[in-house]
Design a protein around this motif. Structure first.
Motif, PDB file in Angstrom:
ATOM      1  N   GLY A 205       0.793  -1.218   0.000  1.00  0.00           N
ATOM      2  CA  GLY A 205       0.000   0.000   0.000  1.00  0.00           C
ATOM      3  C   GLY A 205       0.822   1.261   0.000  1.00  0.00           C
ATOM      4  N   PHE A 206       2.181   1.137   0.138  1.00  0.00           N
ATOM      5  CA  PHE A 206       2.984   2.363   0.137  1.00  0.00           C
ATOM      6  C   PHE A 206       2.889   3.084  -1.208  1.00  0.00           C
ATOM      7  CE2 PHE A 206       6.058  -0.612  -1.732  1.00  0.00           C
ATOM      8  CZ  PHE A 206       6.645   0.156  -2.721  1.00  0.00           C
ATOM      9  N   ASP A 207       2.557   2.332  -2.258  1.00  0.00           N
ATOM     10  CA  ASP A 207       2.437   2.928  -3.588  1.00  0.00           C
ATOM     11  C   ASP A 207       1.011   3.386  -3.890  1.00  0.00           C
ATOM     12  OD1 ASP A 207       1.681   0.170  -3.553  1.00  0.00           O
ATOM     13  OD2 ASP A 207       1.550   0.228  -5.731  1.00  0.00           O
ATOM     14  N   ALA A 208       0.072   3.149  -2.955  1.00  0.00           N
ATOM     15  CA  ALA A 208      -1.344   3.453  -3.229  1.00  0.00           C
ATOM     16  C   ALA A 208      -1.590   4.931  -3.453  1.00  0.00           C
ATOM     17  CB  ALA A 208      -2.216   2.957  -2.076  1.00  0.00           C
ATOM     18  N   VAL A 209      -0.684   5.780  -2.954  1.00  0.00           N
ATOM     19  CA  VAL A 209      -0.889   7.221  -3.093  1.00  0.00           C
ATOM     20  C   VAL A 209      -0.796   7.674  -4.549  1.00  0.00           C
ATOM     21  CG1 VAL A 209      -0.152   7.790  -0.759  1.00  0.00           C
ATOM     22  CG2 VAL A 209       1.543   7.670  -2.588  1.00  0.00           C
ATOM     23  N   SER A 210      -0.286   6.815  -5.425  1.00  0.00           N
ATOM     24  CA  SER A 210      -0.237   7.193  -6.840  1.00  0.00           C
ATOM     25  C   SER A 210      -1.633   7.415  -7.404  1.00  0.00           C
ATOM     26  CB  SER A 210       0.498   6.122  -7.660  1.00  0.00           C
ATOM     27  OG  SER A 210      -0.218   4.899  -7.635  1.00  0.00           O
ATOM     28  N   THR A 211      -2.645   6.835  -6.738  1.00  0.00           N
ATOM     29  CA  THR A 211      -4.028   7.037  -7.197  1.00  0.00           C
ATOM     30  C   THR A 211      -4.542   8.432  -6.876  1.00  0.00           C
ATOM     31  OG1 THR A 211      -4.935   6.169  -5.125  1.00  0.00           O
ATOM     32  CG2 THR A 211      -4.516   4.576  -6.876  1.00  0.00           C
ATOM     33  N   LEU A 212      -3.792   9.185  -6.046  1.00  0.00           N
ATOM     34  CA  LEU A 212      -4.213  10.542  -5.664  1.00  0.00           C
ATOM     35  C   LEU A 212      -3.567  11.612  -6.539  1.00  0.00           C
ATOM     36  CD1 LEU A 212      -3.931  10.224  -1.761  1.00  0.00           C
ATOM     37  CD2 LEU A 212      -5.957   9.899  -3.197  1.00  0.00           C
ATOM     38  N   THR A 213      -2.919  11.196  -7.622  1.00  0.00           N
ATOM     39  CA  THR A 213      -2.158  12.109  -8.466  1.00  0.00           C
ATOM     40  C   THR A 213      -2.965  13.328  -8.900  1.00  0.00           C
ATOM     41  OG1 THR A 213      -0.734  10.337  -9.273  1.00  0.00           O
ATOM     42  CG2 THR A 213      -0.895  12.311 -10.636  1.00  0.00           C
ATOM     43  N   GLU A 214      -4.215  13.092  -9.342  1.00  0.00           N
ATOM     44  CA  GLU A 214      -5.020  14.183  -9.892  1.00  0.00           C
ATOM     45  C   GLU A 214      -5.559  15.137  -8.824  1.00  0.00           C
ATOM     46  OE1 GLU A 214      -7.577  13.219 -13.446  1.00  0.00           O
ATOM     47  OE2 GLU A 214      -7.277  11.203 -12.655  1.00  0.00           O
ATOM     48  N   GLU A 215      -5.404  14.762  -7.551  1.00  0.00           N
ATOM     49  CA  GLU A 215      -5.909  15.608  -6.468  1.00  0.00           C
ATOM     50  C   GLU A 215      -4.779  16.211  -5.636  1.00  0.00           C
ATOM     51  OE1 GLU A 215      -9.604  13.574  -4.613  1.00  0.00           O
ATOM     52  OE2 GLU A 215      -8.501  11.994  -5.639  1.00  0.00           O
ATOM     53  N   THR A 216      -3.541  16.033  -6.095  1.00  0.00           N
ATOM     54  CA  THR A 216      -2.376  16.486  -5.326  1.00  0.00           C
ATOM     55  C   THR A 216      -1.709  17.682  -5.994  1.00  0.00           C
ATOM     56  OG1 THR A 216      -1.982  14.216  -4.580  1.00  0.00           O
ATOM     57  CG2 THR A 216      -0.142  15.765  -4.397  1.00  0.00           C
ATOM     58  N   ARG A 217      -1.323  18.641  -5.177  1.00  0.00           N
ATOM     59  CA  ARG A 217      -0.609  19.797  -5.701  1.00  0.00           C
ATOM     60  C   ARG A 217       0.815  19.404  -6.104  1.00  0.00           C
ATOM     61  NH1 ARG A 217      -3.229  22.469  -1.128  1.00  0.00           N
ATOM     62  NH2 ARG A 217      -1.288  22.329   0.081  1.00  0.00           N
ATOM     63  N   ASP A 218       1.224  19.854  -7.301  1.00  0.00           N
ATOM     64  CA  ASP A 218       2.557  19.563  -7.838  1.00  0.00           C
ATOM     65  C   ASP A 218       2.874  18.069  -7.716  1.00  0.00           C
ATOM     66  OD1 ASP A 218       5.051  19.853  -8.940  1.00  0.00           O
ATOM     67  OD2 ASP A 218       5.957  20.801  -7.179  1.00  0.00           O
ATOM     68  N   PRO A 219       2.085  17.196  -8.370  1.00  0.00           N
ATOM     69  CA  PRO A 219       2.225  15.752  -8.172  1.00  0.00           C
ATOM     70  C   PRO A 219       3.579  15.180  -8.591  1.00  0.00           C
ATOM     71  CG  PRO A 219       0.810  16.224 -10.047  1.00  0.00           C
ATOM     72  CD  PRO A 219       1.034  17.523  -9.352  1.00  0.00           C
ATOM     73  N   ARG A 220       4.257  15.792  -9.593  1.00  0.00           N
ATOM     74  CA  ARG A 220       5.550  15.249 -10.020  1.00  0.00           C
ATOM     75  C   ARG A 220       6.584  15.301  -8.909  1.00  0.00           C
ATOM     76  NH1 ARG A 220       6.312  14.160 -15.408  1.00  0.00           N
ATOM     77  NH2 ARG A 220       4.658  14.879 -16.818  1.00  0.00           N
ATOM     78  N   ARG A 221       6.445  16.262  -7.993  1.00  0.00           N
ATOM     79  CA  ARG A 221       7.354  16.365  -6.855  1.00  0.00           C
ATOM     80  C   ARG A 221       6.756  15.744  -5.590  1.00  0.00           C
ATOM     81  NH1 ARG A 221      11.270  20.054  -6.060  1.00  0.00           N
ATOM     82  NH2 ARG A 221      10.318  20.667  -4.071  1.00  0.00           N
ATOM     83  N   THR A 222       5.470  15.973  -5.386  1.00  0.00           N
ATOM     84  CA  THR A 222       4.839  15.561  -4.136  1.00  0.00           C
ATOM     85  C   THR A 222       4.687  14.046  -4.022  1.00  0.00           C
ATOM     86  OG1 THR A 222       3.613  17.647  -4.055  1.00  0.00           O
ATOM     87  CG2 THR A 222       2.795  15.848  -2.689  1.00  0.00           C
ATOM     88  N   ILE A 223       4.186  13.392  -5.080  1.00  0.00           N
ATOM     89  CA  ILE A 223       3.933  11.945  -5.012  1.00  0.00           C
ATOM     90  C   ILE A 223       5.220  11.149  -4.770  1.00  0.00           C
ATOM     91  CG2 ILE A 223       3.097   9.924  -6.271  1.00  0.00           C
ATOM     92  CD1 ILE A 223       0.878  11.726  -5.225  1.00  0.00           C
ATOM     93  N   PRO A 224       6.318  11.396  -5.502  1.00  0.00           N
ATOM     94  CA  PRO A 224       7.559  10.656  -5.211  1.00  0.00           C
ATOM     95  C   PRO A 224       8.057  10.869  -3.783  1.00  0.00           C
ATOM     96  CG  PRO A 224       7.706  11.676  -7.371  1.00  0.00           C
ATOM     97  CD  PRO A 224       6.469  12.228  -6.725  1.00  0.00           C
ATOM     98  N   ARG A 225       7.996  12.101  -3.300  1.00  0.00           N
ATOM     99  CA  ARG A 225       8.436  12.379  -1.924  1.00  0.00           C
ATOM    100  C   ARG A 225       7.526  11.669  -0.922  1.00  0.00           C
ATOM    101  NH1 ARG A 225       8.516  18.682  -1.348  1.00  0.00           N
ATOM    102  NH2 ARG A 225       9.231  18.151   0.759  1.00  0.00           N
ATOM    103  N   ALA A 226       6.230  11.660  -1.205  1.00  0.00           N
ATOM    104  CA  ALA A 226       5.287  11.000  -0.294  1.00  0.00           C
ATOM    105  C   ALA A 226       5.549   9.498  -0.236  1.00  0.00           C
ATOM    106  CB  ALA A 226       3.849  11.261  -0.757  1.00  0.00           C
ATOM    107  N   ILE A 227       5.820   8.882  -1.377  1.00  0.00           N
ATOM    108  CA  ILE A 227       6.090   7.443  -1.411  1.00  0.00           C
ATOM    109  C   ILE A 227       7.299   7.098  -0.545  1.00  0.00           C
ATOM    110  CG2 ILE A 227       6.878   5.552  -2.899  1.00  0.00           C
ATOM    111  CD1 ILE A 227       5.073   6.695  -5.101  1.00  0.00           C
ATOM    112  N   MET A 228       8.361   7.902  -0.650  1.00  0.00           N
ATOM    113  CA  MET A 228       9.560   7.660   0.141  1.00  0.00           C
ATOM    114  C   MET A 228       9.281   7.862   1.631  1.00  0.00           C
ATOM    115  SD  MET A 228      11.861   6.649  -1.866  1.00  0.00           S
ATOM    116  CE  MET A 228      13.136   6.625  -0.619  1.00  0.00           C
ATOM    117  N   LEU A 229       8.573   8.936   1.977  1.00  0.00           N
ATOM    118  CA  LEU A 229       8.282   9.214   3.386  1.00  0.00           C
ATOM    119  C   LEU A 229       7.386   8.138   3.998  1.00  0.00           C
ATOM    120  CD1 LEU A 229       7.742  13.087   3.314  1.00  0.00           C
ATOM    121  CD2 LEU A 229       9.559  11.845   4.505  1.00  0.00           C
ATOM    122  N   ILE A 230       6.391   7.687   3.248  1.00  0.00           N
ATOM    123  CA  ILE A 230       5.487   6.643   3.739  1.00  0.00           C
ATOM    124  C   ILE A 230       6.263   5.360   4.025  1.00  0.00           C
ATOM    125  CG2 ILE A 230       3.585   5.115   3.065  1.00  0.00           C
ATOM    126  CD1 ILE A 230       2.560   7.596   1.407  1.00  0.00           C
TER     127      ILE A 230
END
Length: 441
Positions: A205-230
């Motif tokens: 589930g650490f990768d599940a946040v990729s489904t939030l791409t369209e609702e996240t600000r600056d997803p190209r930066r935020t999603i990769p950082r979130a995956i690592m932090l999670i």
């Protein structure tokens, strides 16, 4: 055209990911990990964290390159080939389809320990029936209730650790700080890796946040950082909690290995805390199972709608409830396998699909950046070749360290996928249909 609003910050996405991982699962699977590692659960979690760290880096790289939903399926399809992308999706489907089974089996094992006069199969059927009914009707737990459930889990975890520390402090023979759970003269690396292969179940589930791409600000930066932090935050929680539990209970002998934490909870906190712990764990398992079944049925519906699976069965919604009833019921039928499997085999079986998908994502980084984009140089050599290669080898090592029965079941699932792909592509002469995850979101 309606669009989702980009309102989620990095913190919001990280909280979603941690909640999806269900942190209390570290207690739910403690017994089987303690037995498989001969009492070195923290070492297994640390090994799993290292392996997942490199894989999370690869997920981050691919999420930055392709900031769309679909995760492993999309990354492999676009970076390597549509056919291999189908196999990645098939591996992910194994997780989604069988994850509710493992979740409900763990919950049933603990309820059976608390109420031994009630057969475990009764609890399994109760979990399946209640969650299936809720998902068919389409009721969803409100965000406030989900937040409350997360709070309950964390409070139980904190209380468990606090009581472990108190228990250790009352026994002069047990030092609070020791390296024994991580390293001792009797440790065997095959046992640690076997335990790590099971421990990776907690990271699903650490990768599940990729489904939030369209609702996240600056997803190209935020999603990769979130995956690592999670991955890091979740991994550190698992290592820390398992360390204190292991020190408090160094033995790996339990009355019931599938519900070992119930026994430990009684030792460190008495009957009252056992009840609190059981409520926390069951609430966590119920909410997790409800979400997992909903997600699995949603994926099956998307595959049916797009022609990847038979549309007449999977691609339809109930006229009244507007939910994919056929897919929900299929998940329920599959979960009946819990009546014949134990926790070790069921979690390991699911991890087979995860490790296969993880391996292909690591490979995708090499194909996309190193081979396709020809990004060469010292930095690129490390980021786009060495790191993903380490992640790939770690995932493959964990895969072959799985329970033998789980390996056979996993290979059988893969063989079915290859046969189905052959039929779908008319003997591999055509490309498989492409799933549209944007519409399914």
């Amino acid at each position: 055209m309606a669009r989702l609003q980009r309102t989620l910050s990095l913190g919001s996405v990280v909280l979603f990911g941690i909640a999806y991982m269900t942190p209390i699962i570290v207690l739910g699977t403690f017994g089987i990990l303690a037995q498989s590692t001969s009492g070195m659960v923290p070492a297994a979690y640390l090994a799993a964290l290292v392996a997942m760290f490199f894989t999370a880096m690869s997920y981050g790289r691919m999420a930055s390159a392709f900031p769309v939903a679909g995760s492993a399926y999309t990354y492999v399809r676009k970076a390597i080939s549509p056919k291999l992308g189908f196999i990645a999706g098939w591996a992910v489907l194994l997780d989604y389809l069988f994850l509710p089974m493992a979740i409900w089996l763990i919950g049933a094992a603990y309820l059976n320990s608390a109420f031994p006069t009630v057969p475990q199969w009764v609890w399994v059927l109760a979990f399946i029936g209640v969650t299936s009914a809720i998902n068919i009707v389409g009721l969803k737990l409100a965000n406030g209730i989900n937040a409350l459930l997360m709070l309950v889990q964390f409070l139980v975890l904190i209380a468990f650790v606090a009581l472990c520390i108190h228990y250790i402090g009352g026994d002069p023979s047990k030092p609070l700080w020791t390296l024994t759970p991580f390293f001792n003269g009797q440790m065997q690396m095959p046992l640690i890796m076997s335990g790590a292969a099971i421990a990776c179940y907690s990271f699903l589930g650490f990768d599940a946040v990729s489904t939030l791409t369209e609702e996240t600000r600056d997803p190209r930066r935020t999603i990769p950082r979130a995956i690592m932090l999670i991955t890091l935050i979740g991994g550190l929680i698992f290592v820390a909690v398992s360390y204190f539990v292991q020190v408090a209970h160094p033995s790996f002998e339990f009355t019931n290995v599938d519900s070992a934490a119930y026994e430990i909870a009684r030792n460190i906190g008495g009957d009252l805390f056992v009840s609190v712990f059981l409520i926390g764990l069951i609430v966590g398992q119920f909410a997790s199972g409800l979400s997992a079944q909903a997600s699995g049925s949603r994926l099956l519906f998307a595959m049916g709608r797009d022609g990847v699976l038979p549309k007449s069965f999977f691609g339809t919604l109930h006229a009244r409830f507007g939910t994919p009833v056929n897919s929900i019921l299929l998940c329920a039928v599959v979960a009946l396998l819990a009546l014949k499997l134990d926790v070790t085999t069921s979690t390991s079986f699911i991890n087979f699909g995860a490790f296969l998908a993880f391996s292909l994502v690591n490979l995708s980084v090499i194909f996309h950046y190193w081979i396709g984009a020809k990004q060469r140089g010292v930095r690129e050599l490390i980021l786009f070749l060495i790191f993903p290669a380490v992640g790939l080898l770690a995932d493959l090592w964990l895969m072959i360290s799985l329970d033998h029965l789980a390996m056979y079941l996993g290979l059988g699932w893969l063989a079915i996928g290859l046969v189905y792909l052959g039929v779908l592509t008319r003997g591999f002469s055509q490309q498989p249909p492409e799933m549209d995850f944007q519409e399914a979101a």
